[in-house]
Design a protein around this motif. Structure first.
Motif, PDB file in Angstrom:
ATOM      1  N   THR A 330     -13.114  31.565 -19.376  1.00 48.51           N
ATOM      2  CA  THR A 330     -13.078  30.820 -18.114  1.00 48.51           C
ATOM      3  C   THR A 330     -14.467  30.726 -17.474  1.00 48.51           C
ATOM      4  OG1 THR A 330     -10.801  31.502 -17.723  1.00 48.51           O
ATOM      5  CG2 THR A 330     -12.053  30.771 -15.795  1.00 48.51           C
ATOM      6  N   SER A 331     -14.847  29.496 -17.107  1.00 46.96           N
ATOM      7  CA  SER A 331     -16.138  29.261 -16.432  1.00 46.96           C
ATOM      8  C   SER A 331     -15.881  28.878 -14.982  1.00 46.96           C
ATOM      9  CB  SER A 331     -16.884  28.102 -17.104  1.00 46.96           C
ATOM     10  OG  SER A 331     -17.093  28.381 -18.475  1.00 46.96           O
ATOM     11  N   HIS A 332     -16.911  29.106 -14.136  1.00 45.49           N
ATOM     12  CA  HIS A 332     -16.834  28.656 -12.740  1.00 45.49           C
ATOM     13  C   HIS A 332     -18.062  27.803 -12.432  1.00 45.49           C
ATOM     14  CE1 HIS A 332     -14.258  32.301 -12.720  1.00 45.49           C
ATOM     15  NE2 HIS A 332     -13.508  31.554 -11.924  1.00 45.49           N
ATOM     16  N   ILE A 333     -17.830  26.615 -11.888  1.00 43.80           N
ATOM     17  CA  ILE A 333     -18.938  25.704 -11.551  1.00 43.80           C
ATOM     18  C   ILE A 333     -18.839  25.382 -10.067  1.00 43.80           C
ATOM     19  CG2 ILE A 333     -19.977  23.438 -11.968  1.00 43.80           C
ATOM     20  CD1 ILE A 333     -18.790  23.548 -14.808  1.00 43.80           C
ATOM     21  N   ARG A 334     -19.900  25.711  -9.314  1.00 45.66           N
ATOM     22  CA  ARG A 334     -19.921  25.442  -7.873  1.00 45.66           C
ATOM     23  C   ARG A 334     -20.885  24.297  -7.607  1.00 45.66           C
ATOM     24  NH1 ARG A 334     -19.017  28.242  -3.131  1.00 45.66           N
ATOM     25  NH2 ARG A 334     -18.434  30.103  -4.318  1.00 45.66           N
ATOM     26  N   GLU A 335     -20.390  23.245  -6.917  1.00 49.20           N
ATOM     27  CA  GLU A 335     -21.212  22.078  -6.577  1.00 49.20           C
ATOM     28  C   GLU A 335     -21.652  22.203  -5.123  1.00 49.20           C
ATOM     29  OE1 GLU A 335     -22.491  19.188  -8.125  1.00 49.20           O
ATOM     30  OE2 GLU A 335     -23.393  19.075  -6.121  1.00 49.20           O
ATOM     31  N   THR A 336     -22.976  22.275  -4.900  1.00 52.29           N
ATOM     32  CA  THR A 336     -23.448  22.506  -3.521  1.00 52.29           C
ATOM     33  C   THR A 336     -24.213  21.311  -2.960  1.00 52.29           C
ATOM     34  OG1 THR A 336     -25.617  23.345  -4.200  1.00 52.29           O
ATOM     35  CG2 THR A 336     -23.799  24.939  -4.116  1.00 52.29           C
ATOM     36  N   ILE A 337     -24.488  20.296  -3.757  1.00 52.28           N
ATOM     37  CA  ILE A 337     -25.324  19.176  -3.286  1.00 52.28           C
ATOM     38  C   ILE A 337     -24.493  18.057  -2.677  1.00 52.28           C
ATOM     39  CG2 ILE A 337     -27.107  17.500  -3.929  1.00 52.28           C
ATOM     40  CD1 ILE A 337     -28.019  20.424  -4.252  1.00 52.28           C
ATOM     41  N   PHE A 338     -23.432  17.630  -3.379  1.00 51.76           N
ATOM     42  CA  PHE A 338     -22.599  16.537  -2.854  1.00 51.76           C
ATOM     43  C   PHE A 338     -21.189  17.034  -2.594  1.00 51.76           C
ATOM     44  CE2 PHE A 338     -25.593  13.261  -2.959  1.00 51.76           C
ATOM     45  CZ  PHE A 338     -26.362  13.378  -4.109  1.00 51.76           C
ATOM     46  N   GLU A 339     -20.538  16.384  -1.609  1.00 50.10           N
ATOM     47  CA  GLU A 339     -19.227  16.900  -1.174  1.00 50.10           C
ATOM     48  C   GLU A 339     -18.069  16.407  -2.020  1.00 50.10           C
ATOM     49  OE1 GLU A 339     -21.218  14.921   0.549  1.00 50.10           O
ATOM     50  OE2 GLU A 339     -20.131  13.453   1.778  1.00 50.10           O
ATOM     51  N   HIS A 356      -9.129  23.933 -12.457  1.00 52.90           N
ATOM     52  CA  HIS A 356      -8.533  24.114 -11.125  1.00 52.90           C
ATOM     53  C   HIS A 356      -9.639  24.020 -10.083  1.00 52.90           C
ATOM     54  CE1 HIS A 356      -6.241  25.765  -7.815  1.00 52.90           C
ATOM     55  NE2 HIS A 356      -7.196  26.677  -7.631  1.00 52.90           N
ATOM     56  N   LEU A 357      -9.399  23.206  -9.035  1.00 56.40           N
ATOM     57  CA  LEU A 357     -10.412  23.035  -7.978  1.00 56.40           C
ATOM     58  C   LEU A 357     -10.019  23.822  -6.740  1.00 56.40           C
ATOM     59  CD1 LEU A 357     -11.297  19.213  -8.051  1.00 56.40           C
ATOM     60  CD2 LEU A 357     -12.556  21.138  -9.021  1.00 56.40           C
ATOM     61  N   ASP A 358     -10.998  24.534  -6.183  1.00 55.28           N
ATOM     62  CA  ASP A 358     -10.778  25.205  -4.902  1.00 55.28           C
ATOM     63  C   ASP A 358     -12.019  24.935  -4.055  1.00 55.28           C
ATOM     64  OD1 ASP A 358     -10.406  28.712  -3.823  1.00 55.28           O
ATOM     65  OD2 ASP A 358     -10.310  26.763  -2.767  1.00 55.28           O
ATOM     66  N   GLY A 359     -11.924  23.870  -3.223  1.00 58.68           N
ATOM     67  CA  GLY A 359     -13.113  23.463  -2.437  1.00 58.68           C
ATOM     68  C   GLY A 359     -14.219  22.990  -3.363  1.00 58.68           C
ATOM     69  N   GLN A 360     -15.380  23.603  -3.287  1.00 54.53           N
ATOM     70  CA  GLN A 360     -16.531  23.166  -4.074  1.00 54.53           C
ATOM     71  C   GLN A 360     -16.675  23.935  -5.381  1.00 54.53           C
ATOM     72  OE1 GLN A 360     -16.860  20.205  -2.620  1.00 54.53           O
ATOM     73  NE2 GLN A 360     -19.056  20.354  -2.930  1.00 54.53           N
ATOM     74  N   VAL A 361     -15.595  24.703  -5.742  1.00 52.69           N
ATOM     75  CA  VAL A 361     -15.675  25.493  -6.973  1.00 52.69           C
ATOM     76  C   VAL A 361     -14.627  25.007  -7.977  1.00 52.69           C
ATOM     77  CG1 VAL A 361     -15.500  27.793  -8.008  1.00 52.69           C
ATOM     78  CG2 VAL A 361     -16.479  27.535  -5.719  1.00 52.69           C
ATOM     79  N   ALA A 362     -15.075  24.715  -9.179  1.00 50.30           N
ATOM     80  CA  ALA A 362     -14.156  24.329 -10.262  1.00 50.30           C
ATOM     81  C   ALA A 362     -14.029  25.514 -11.209  1.00 50.30           C
ATOM     82  CB  ALA A 362     -14.703  23.123 -11.009  1.00 50.30           C
ATOM     83  N   THR A 363     -12.770  25.917 -11.465  1.00 50.60           N
ATOM     84  CA  THR A 363     -12.505  26.972 -12.451  1.00 50.60           C
ATOM     85  C   THR A 363     -12.041  26.296 -13.733  1.00 50.60           C
ATOM     86  OG1 THR A 363     -11.891  28.525 -10.705  1.00 50.60           O
ATOM     87  CG2 THR A 363     -11.105  29.018 -12.939  1.00 50.60           C
ATOM     88  N   VAL A 364     -12.810  26.455 -14.790  1.00 47.26           N
ATOM     89  CA  VAL A 364     -12.542  25.739 -16.047  1.00 47.26           C
ATOM     90  C   VAL A 364     -12.096  26.755 -17.095  1.00 47.26           C
ATOM     91  CG1 VAL A 364     -13.460  24.149 -17.769  1.00 47.26           C
ATOM     92  CG2 VAL A 364     -14.384  24.124 -15.430  1.00 47.26           C
ATOM     93  N   LYS A 365     -10.809  26.703 -17.420  1.00 51.18           N
ATOM     94  CA  LYS A 365     -10.284  27.620 -18.434  1.00 51.18           C
ATOM     95  C   LYS A 365     -10.393  26.929 -19.793  1.00 51.18           C
ATOM     96  CE  LYS A 365      -6.689  29.983 -16.906  1.00 51.18           C
ATOM     97  NZ  LYS A 365      -5.261  30.242 -16.604  1.00 51.18           N
ATOM     98  N   GLY A 366     -11.149  27.518 -20.707  1.00 51.13           N
ATOM     99  CA  GLY A 366     -11.360  26.868 -22.005  1.00 51.13           C
ATOM    100  C   GLY A 366     -10.056  26.660 -22.752  1.00 51.13           C
ATOM    101  N   VAL A 367      -9.927  25.527 -23.418  1.00 50.09           N
ATOM    102  CA  VAL A 367      -8.731  25.231 -24.216  1.00 50.09           C
ATOM    103  C   VAL A 367      -9.148  25.083 -25.679  1.00 50.09           C
ATOM    104  CG1 VAL A 367      -7.437  24.147 -22.353  1.00 50.09           C
ATOM    105  CG2 VAL A 367      -8.972  22.746 -23.768  1.00 50.09           C
ATOM    106  N   GLY A 368      -8.181  25.278 -26.585  1.00 49.47           N
ATOM    107  CA  GLY A 368      -8.474  25.246 -28.017  1.00 49.47           C
ATOM    108  C   GLY A 368      -8.833  23.859 -28.496  1.00 49.47           C
ATOM    109  N   ARG A 369      -8.272  22.838 -27.822  1.00 51.12           N
ATOM    110  CA  ARG A 369      -8.625  21.489 -28.286  1.00 51.12           C
ATOM    111  C   ARG A 369      -8.418  20.482 -27.159  1.00 51.12           C
ATOM    112  NH1 ARG A 369      -3.644  19.473 -32.006  1.00 51.12           N
ATOM    113  NH2 ARG A 369      -2.222  18.978 -30.302  1.00 51.12           N
ATOM    114  N   LEU A 370      -9.120  19.377 -27.269  1.00 46.51           N
ATOM    115  CA  LEU A 370      -8.925  18.240 -26.369  1.00 46.51           C
ATOM    116  C   LEU A 370      -8.333  17.117 -27.215  1.00 46.51           C
ATOM    117  CD1 LEU A 370     -12.364  18.166 -24.454  1.00 46.51           C
ATOM    118  CD2 LEU A 370     -10.190  19.088 -23.608  1.00 46.51           C
ATOM    119  N   LYS A 371      -7.482  16.283 -26.575  1.00 49.13           N
ATOM    120  CA  LYS A 371      -6.897  15.160 -27.315  1.00 49.13           C
ATOM    121  C   LYS A 371      -7.311  13.850 -26.656  1.00 49.13           C
ATOM    122  CE  LYS A 371      -3.130  14.967 -29.336  1.00 49.13           C
ATOM    123  NZ  LYS A 371      -1.716  14.648 -29.524  1.00 49.13           N
ATOM    124  N   GLY A 372      -7.815  12.917 -27.462  1.00 49.36           N
ATOM    125  CA  GLY A 372      -8.324  11.647 -26.936  1.00 49.36           C
ATOM    126  C   GLY A 372      -7.291  10.899 -26.122  1.00 49.36           C
ATOM    127  N   ALA A 373      -7.778  10.126 -25.131  1.00 47.56           N
ATOM    128  CA  ALA A 373      -6.882   9.329 -24.270  1.00 47.56           C
ATOM    129  C   ALA A 373      -7.725   8.270 -23.557  1.00 47.56           C
ATOM    130  CB  ALA A 373      -6.211  10.230 -23.238  1.00 47.56           C
TER     131      ALA A 373
END
Ligand code: EPZ
Length: 428
Positions: A330-339, A356-373
């Protein structure tokens, strides 16, 4: 409306020529308004935003000519000759400024050279309200009278601008560009405090200096400008695009492979390259540029907060998020420049990402695969994060509204396709 079709799963191998930086070319082109002589810019990227700015500058009376390259001149971009011999109109209209917000920056040179300017408020955009209060306060501090009249900023300085101490409440790239350009023709010394330190600021200062401006401290938080009577023409190369470089580096980390980013400069990308190494890519500086490899081992999660330079750039936040959707953890990315710079999240979720978004922080839980769409581009950098995710997804991804991409990435399907990506543009 063009779309991009990607079939994921291919590794990227080969080399990509990095173009001149969009976010340097735009202020450099605007600086042509400061002189009645010719400003020649080399390595200008062929982008929609550059084409739009040529149109806007033409409105003011700037002749923009594309020239042939000098023998031995490096860089893949155009050579532009910009001549603002006579400024025929000091108004920048809403229908143009609203489509390319950096065109608001013409207010500085127009005011400095013509002692008046009537520039439309740029309005907000997808990533935020994008106010211009710092610009207005800075120009008032430099002696301008400013009124807001039916959506336009009307600026006047009948006696010319005069040097002063300008202090920004928070770092602003555009406001620093404008203060530097306005101060270069003001009477006396200007000190700009809490200035942006981005490489594009340093590139503009270097060009203004060639034009006769007296600037010191660009790249630090305090810039000194000694105003001069007039500025001359000059010749200046646009520096390599650090955001394009970071974008393709994240793409190779996503697919695996081995790519040399030609013309890239490591000094412009310290933090993103450090994060990329932490995630698990091999990053090496070579004579040609920056080599990025990932062969086999997985991706590690990271904790990143976007910050003004030299911190992690907000313009690479969406691309980083696409990459770590596949991390082992799991990664956490905090955006502080734009709202509001998380619009790529719901589109990445359509590909199977777990964010999962909580305000300006995105919690990114890694997944085994992505499927095109099929996915929708919403702004320039969000759209390229969908390309990166598509490259790492199983099956077909269609990115709609590709005009966002064309604003800031030159021939992306050619550059990635040449390295083995299954990517094509579907013209409507
Ligand atoms: C420049 O925008 C870049 N654009 C942006 O890149 C980049 O994301 C941004 O700098 C931050 O690095 C160009 O160079 C053409 P700011 P700019 O003023 O200058 C607030 C891209 O994708 N602010 O540094 O507009 C503002 O709302 C684009 O290429 C005020 O409040 O950004 C933001 O929250 C997207 N009042 C923060 O400051 C003001 O008067 C930083 O914005 C000015 C800005």
């Amino acid at each position: 409306m063009d779309r991009i079709r990607i079939v994921g799963g291919n590794r990227l191998n080969g080399s990509i020529a990095i173009s001149g930086a969009k976010n340097a070319a735009l202020p450099l082109m605007i600086a042509s308004l400061l002189t009645d002589e010719t400003l020649t810019l080399e390595n200008v990227p062929r982008l929609a935003d550059v084409a739009m700015l040529k149109r806007i500058l033409g409105n003011h009376g700037v002749d923009c000519m594309v020239m042939g390259k000098r023998p031995g001149q490096n860089g893949s971009g155009e050579t532009l000759q910009l001549s603002a011999r006579e400024i025929v109109d000091t108004e920048a209209p809403y229908d143009l400024v609203s489509r390319m917000r950096a065109s608001f920056w013409v207010i500085g040179p127009l005011l400095a050279r013509m002692r008046e300017a009537r520039v439309s408020l740029p309005g907000g955009c997808a990533i935020g309200t994008r106010p211009v209060d710092f610009f207005i306060d800075a120009l008032k501090t430099l002696g301008a009278d400013i009124d807001i009249e039916s959506g336009y900023v009307v600026a006047r300085a009948p006696k010319g601008l005069r040097g002063a101490r300008v202090r920004f409440p928070r770092v602003s790239v555009g406001a620093t560009h404008v203060a530097m350009m306005a101060a270069s023709l003001a009477k006396g010394e200007t000190v700009i405090e809490n200035a942006a330190r981005e490489p594009e600021i340093v590139d503009l200062a270097a060009c203004l200096t060639k034009m006769g401006a007296e600037i010191s401290g660009a790249g630090t938080a305090t810039i000194h400008v000694q105003g001069t009577e007039r500025l001359t023409g000059a010749r200046h190369p646009v520096l390599p695009d650090r955001i394009e470089t970071g974008t393709y580096a994240f793409a190779v980390a996503m697919t695996g492979g081995d790519v040399v980013l030609e013309g890239a400069s490591e000094s412009l990308l310290g933090e993103p390259l450090r994060v990329l190494s932490e995630i698990g890519a091999d990053v090496d500086v070579t004579n040609e540029g920056i080599r990025v490899r990932r062969n086999g081992h997985g991706l590690s999660p990271v904790e990143v907060t976007t910050e003004p330079f030299p911190g992690f750039p907000t313009d690479l936040q969406a691309q980083l998020m696409a990459l770590v959707t596949r991390a082992d953890g799991t990664s956490h990315i905090r955006e502080t420049i734009f709202e509001n710079r998380f619009m790529h999240v719901q589109e990445l979720a359509r590909l199977g990402a777990d964010i999962h978004l909580d305000g300006q922080v995105a919690t990114v839980k890694g997944v085994g695969r992505l499927k095109g769409a099929p996915v929708m581009a919403t702004d320039l950098r969000a759209s390229v994060s969908l390309v990166i995710a598509g490259l790492g997804a199983e099956g077909e991804t269609i990115v709609n509204r590709v005009y966002h991409l064309d604003r800031g990435f030159e021939r992306i399907e050619d550059k990635l396709g040449a390295c083995g990506a299954a990517i094509e543009r579907l013209s409507a």
